[in-house]
Motif scaffolding. Structure first.
Motif, PDB file in Angstrom:
ATOM      1  N   VAL A 168       0.837  -1.203   0.000  1.00 29.58           N
ATOM      2  CA  VAL A 168       0.000   0.000   0.000  1.00 29.58           C
ATOM      3  C   VAL A 168       0.871   1.251   0.000  1.00 29.58           C
ATOM      4  O   VAL A 168       0.624   2.198  -0.761  1.00 29.58           O
ATOM      5  CB  VAL A 168      -0.946  -0.008   1.227  1.00 29.58           C
ATOM      6  N   GLN A 174      -6.951   2.790   0.046  1.00 27.57           N
ATOM      7  CA  GLN A 174      -6.544   1.400  -0.157  1.00 27.57           C
ATOM      8  C   GLN A 174      -6.613   0.573   1.121  1.00 27.57           C
ATOM      9  O   GLN A 174      -6.406  -0.642   1.079  1.00 27.57           O
ATOM     10  CB  GLN A 174      -5.113   1.328  -0.688  1.00 27.57           C
ATOM     11  N   SER A 175      -6.909   1.230   2.245  1.00 30.07           N
ATOM     12  CA  SER A 175      -6.799   0.557   3.541  1.00 30.07           C
ATOM     13  C   SER A 175      -8.086   0.565   4.351  1.00 30.07           C
ATOM     14  O   SER A 175      -8.161  -0.129   5.367  1.00 30.07           O
ATOM     15  CB  SER A 175      -5.694   1.217   4.376  1.00 30.07           C
ATOM     16  N   HIS A 206      -4.569  -5.189  -4.492  1.00 32.32           N
ATOM     17  CA  HIS A 206      -3.395  -4.497  -3.953  1.00 32.32           C
ATOM     18  C   HIS A 206      -2.146  -4.876  -4.751  1.00 32.32           C
ATOM     19  O   HIS A 206      -1.299  -4.021  -5.053  1.00 32.32           O
ATOM     20  CB  HIS A 206      -3.177  -4.874  -2.480  1.00 32.32           C
ATOM     21  N   ILE A 261      -9.723  -0.445  -5.530  1.00 30.87           N
ATOM     22  CA  ILE A 261      -8.284  -0.267  -5.304  1.00 30.87           C
ATOM     23  C   ILE A 261      -7.571   0.021  -6.625  1.00 30.87           C
ATOM     24  O   ILE A 261      -6.639   0.831  -6.682  1.00 30.87           O
ATOM     25  CB  ILE A 261      -7.691  -1.525  -4.633  1.00 30.87           C
TER      26      ILE A 261
END
Length: 494
Positions: free
Chosen positions: A100, A131-132, A144, A313
């Motif tokens: 990430v 992304q988290s 990812h 993502i």
């Protein structure tokens, strides 16, 4: 604490170097994702990747002993970590955090070629957040992995002009597609843009050379993934599992593109507004390439007919840059910006705060930070000397990995695959029908232990025949031995 956050919102952007940016991005990603290091699983797909990777570490190529609908580089990412660090949730989640941070770093690099360091920094920061957070993004998903390779490739595409770099770009694109197949859409989008550019600037020969080098790098990755299968006489398995099976699955699971259309219109509408208002420079080659990538990814979503949270993502790095440029030009004076940034930094990681509370509570109650039925159910099974060699996890299938055993058959590596009959021709599975597979497991293998989830049907509620069969079978041949949180542990009567 507030002072530290305030300092973070106003660093000296002019003196920021890559190492400093990476450190900040990693620390933020680590803070947000750390409490989820101790979860049994965040998304069931992650559990499947781990199980497939363990099989590879044990000497079995993907799709030969176990089977799942993903290209092999996704499994390789997990296999390398397991090979080096052993069966460690912490190591897997830590390297997911690094992915990430690196993806955000290359996003920073892309943005820095187009806009100011300040905007680039904040684009990268929000890349970490998006992304988290929200849904299953705290796990390590195939998105990812593929997005990291693709973003790194696009960064080189925007910053390097020498032909020799295009071989590496092609390798990165190949790794991306071999992590998740739908990334072929943006790869093709970039190729089409290059062809158009070659004609537009009348340098078709130069562009063609770059594309040949890029294509060679891409094919190099495909050959490398095929080579182990060729050497073991399983080349057909490689072809069928990576290319034919996803196409068959896609054709059988039609979702109307109209379901995705409002989302697509919203994204493209914002981009169009940015170009029309001249907040985004339509003449910028870099922004043109990013726009082509966004459109290509959106087309892949429309082809799928749905947009799951983890699909996004793939999109975030490429939409955050133009949106960040627009917001940077629209924001009022700094006096308003700083409090707004502080509020966002405090509120966005709310899921992380809640998970910190969860792991502390689990430690106080059960004596371990590691939590979830995928961990607690195997603990119970081992503590009570239950059979582990013949076990069927219909839920919490990360338990196979925790116990060091395999699923009963190839078709149930991911529990939902048993009902995906369109995939059976590509698994090299002896049985070709889902009910036949389920009956084989229950009547021939006769699992001593079955694990299910409380309050949930064993199979999707639409699969009435499957649920009626398994419910009746459990009633006749099994008894409920224990309930561990939401985990149900059944034992066979015989």
């Amino acid at each position: 604490m507030l002072k530290k956050i305030t300092n973070l919102t106003s660093p000296n952007y002019k003196t920021l170097d890559w190492k400093t940016v990476l450190l900040i991005l990693f620390l933020v990603a680590f803070f947000i994702r750390f409490p989820f290091f101790f979860r049994d699983y965040v998304d069931r797909d992650e559990s499947t990747f781990i199980i497939m990777a363990q099989s590879w570490v044990n000497g079995h190529l993907p799709y030969t002993q176990l089977w799942d609908l993903k290209p092999p580089i996704t499994f390789l990412f997990f296999a390398v970590i397991i090979k080096i660090f052993g069966k460690s949730f912490l190591a897997i989640r830590l390297f997911g955090t690094l992915l990430v941070a690196l993806t955000a770093l290359f996003t920073y690099g892309m943005a820095n070629t187009i806009t100011s360091k300040k905007v680039a920094f904040w684009v990268a920061m929000f890349c970490v957040f998006f992304q988290s957070l929200f849904g299953s993004l705290q796990g390590v998903m195939s998105e990812h992995i593929c997005t990291f390779f693709f973003v790194a490739g696009i960064y080189l595409l925007l910053t390097k002009d020498s032909i020799k770099w295009y071989f590496l770009i092609g390798i990165l694109f190949g790794l991306s597609v071999m992590s998740k197949l739908n990334m072929v859409y943006p790869v093709l989008g970039v190729g089409i843009y290059f062809l158009w550019e070659g004609f537009a600037i009348k340098q078709f020969g130069t562009i063609l050379k770059k594309m040949v080098f890029m294509g060679t790098g891409f094919l190099f990755v495909l050959v490398l993934t095929a080579l182990p299968y060729y050497l073991e006489g399983h080349l057909q398995v490689w072809w069928q599992s990576i290319f034919e099976a996803p196409l068959a699955y896609s054709d059988s699971k039609f979702h109307s593109p109209l379901k995705v259309l409002p989302f697509v219109v919203a994204i493209l509408g914002l981009l169009a507004a940015g170009f029309a208002s001249k907040k985004i420079d339509i003449k910028s080659r870099s922004l043109q390439i990013l726009t082509v990538i966004v459109i290509a990814i959106l087309i892949s979503f429309m082809q799928t007919g749905k947009v799951n949270g983890h699909y996004m993502i793939q999109l975030y790095p490429f939409v955050l840059i133009p949106f960040g440029i627009m917001i940077g030009k629209l924001l009022p004076e700094k006096k308003i910006f700083k409090p707004l940034a502080i509020v966002l930094l405090l509120l966005l990681p709310m899921e992380a705060y809640l998970e910190f509370v969860n792991i502390v509570g689990n430690k106080m109650q059960k004596g371990s930070f590691f939590n979830g039925e995928g961990i607690d159910v195997p603990k119970y099974i081992e503590a009570h000397d239950l059979d582990t060699k013949n076990i069927f996890f219909t839920e919490y299938h990360i338990g196979y990995w925790v116990l060091g055993v395999n699923p009963p058959t190839k078709a149930v590596t991911h529990p939902s695959n048993i009902a995906r009959e369109e995939l059976y021709p590509y698994m090299e599975n002896p049985r070709k029908m889902g009910m036949e597979e389920l009956q084989y497991i229950m009547d021939v293998l006769k699992p001593k232990t079955i694990v299910a989830r409380k309050g949930k049907k064993i199979f999707d509620k639409k699969l009435v025949e499957y649920n009626e069969y398994i419910d009746a079978y459990l009633t006749q041949h099994y008894f409920l031995l224990a309930t561990v949180d939401r985990g149900l542990i059944y034992q066979r009567l015989e």
